[in-house]
Design an enzyme around this catalytic site. Structure first.
Site, PDB file in Angstrom:
ATOM      1  CG  HIS A 135      -2.222  -0.605   0.982  1.00  0.00           C
ATOM      2  ND1 HIS A 135      -2.433  -2.005   0.884  1.00  0.00           N
ATOM      3  CD2 HIS A 135      -3.450  -0.197   0.804  1.00  0.00           C
ATOM      4  CE1 HIS A 135      -3.589  -2.259   0.966  1.00  0.00           C
ATOM      5  NE2 HIS A 135      -4.369  -1.123   0.604  1.00  0.00           N
TER       6      HIS A 135
ATOM      7  NE  ARG B  90      -2.056  -1.150   4.488  1.00  0.00           N
ATOM      8  CZ  ARG B  90      -2.846  -1.814   4.437  1.00  0.00           C
ATOM      9  NH1 ARG B  90      -4.131  -1.122   4.500  1.00  0.00           N
ATOM     10  NH2 ARG B  90      -3.081  -3.030   4.333  1.00  0.00           N
TER      11      ARG B  90
ATOM     12  CG  HIS C 102       2.054  -2.768   6.211  1.00  0.00           C
ATOM     13  ND1 HIS C 102       2.721  -4.020   5.767  1.00  0.00           N
ATOM     14  CD2 HIS C 102       1.095  -2.666   5.340  1.00  0.00           C
ATOM     15  CE1 HIS C 102       2.265  -4.414   4.734  1.00  0.00           C
ATOM     16  NE2 HIS C 102       1.217  -3.709   4.472  1.00  0.00           N
TER      17      HIS C 102
ATOM     18  CG  ASP D 268       6.293  -4.047   7.518  1.00  0.00           C
ATOM     19  OD1 ASP D 268       7.427  -4.861   7.859  1.00  0.00           O
ATOM     20  OD2 ASP D 268       5.344  -4.626   8.304  1.00  0.00           O
TER      21      ASP D 268
END
Length: 245
Positions: free
Chosen positions: A155, A188, A194, A198
């Protein structure tokens, strides 16, 4: 009633076919920068970096019942129409097939990218909501995301890439666009999908992806169309300018 349902089904099929037709093929997966080779391994459990990942996870949980949490929930949707909604305010005009058909075509063409795939498969890192055995912000996505790796964030990769491209097109609004791209990645963390590392890695991969796209003839041709479309809208006074100072 059956006739009505048949008409609706036909309309949906036609819309799907049109969306598929209205896309371009950019660089193939084999031509992406190798995410395994260019990224470090994700932080090891017990390291200082992993402690920061944990700290950011709990920071994110605190945001979930706020307006920022609502934004993070909305950011979880992953398709061209959702990206159009997410970035319209920063771009300065509602992004849709009527106002910005060339930009929408670019969005849809960037849907199935694989820039993060190699590292995701190689490390298969456990996602935060699984690690802590706690619910995420977006429970409807949990079953699918348990199956694939957390590092790096796909994403964030796409959000960063779109932000960089739109900032190149609309220089006057570059600050608001890039800020929105940053927020897209942090969403995220808030969602619990995440780790912060990340997201940080996803930002780097997104930048590397854009650099590679600029060496692709099909992408560059479409980017020219997007820029021409923007100039026309800007000349007509339809772009809302944000104060970048």
């Amino acid at each position: 009633m059956k006739k009505y349902l048949a008409i609706v089904a036909l309309a949906m099929m036609s819309a799907t076919a049109l969306a598929q037709k209205d896309t371009l093929k950019f660089i193939p997966e084999g031509d992406y920068a190798n995410s395994i080779k260019i990224l470090p391994a994700p932080p090891k459990e017990g390291s200082a970096h992993f402690l920061y990942d944990q700290y950011q996870y709990f920071w994110g949980k605190q945001q979930r019942e706020t307006p920022r949490g609502k934004q993070a929930y909305d950011d979880a949707a992953y398709n061209g129409e959702a990206w159009a909604r997410d970035f319209s305010g920063a771009y300065g005009i509602e992004i849709n097939d009527r106002n910005t058909p060339e930009l929408m075509k670019l969005f849809r063409s960037m849907w199935n990218n694989h820039a993060t795939s190699k590292a995701k498969r190689f490390y298969h890192r456990t996602r935060p909501f699984v690690y802590f055995n706690q619910p995420s912000l977006v429970p409807e996505d949990e079953a699918e995301l348990r199956k694939n790796g957390s590092y790096p964030s796909g994403h964030t990769n796409i959000g960063t890439a779109l932000g960089l491209i739109m900032a190149e097109v609309n220089v006057a609004n570059q600050d608001s666009i890039l800020k929105r791209a940053w927020e897209y990645g942090q969403s995220r963390v808030i969602a619990g999908y995440h780790w912060q590392s990340d997201v940080d890695a996803g930002r780097f991969i997104g930048a590397a992806w854009v650099a590679r796209l600029h060496a692709d003839a099909t992408f560059c041709e479409q980017l020219k169309r997007v820029k021409a479309e923007f100039r026309k809208l800007d000349k007509a006074g339809r772009i809302k300018k944000h104060n970048n100072k």
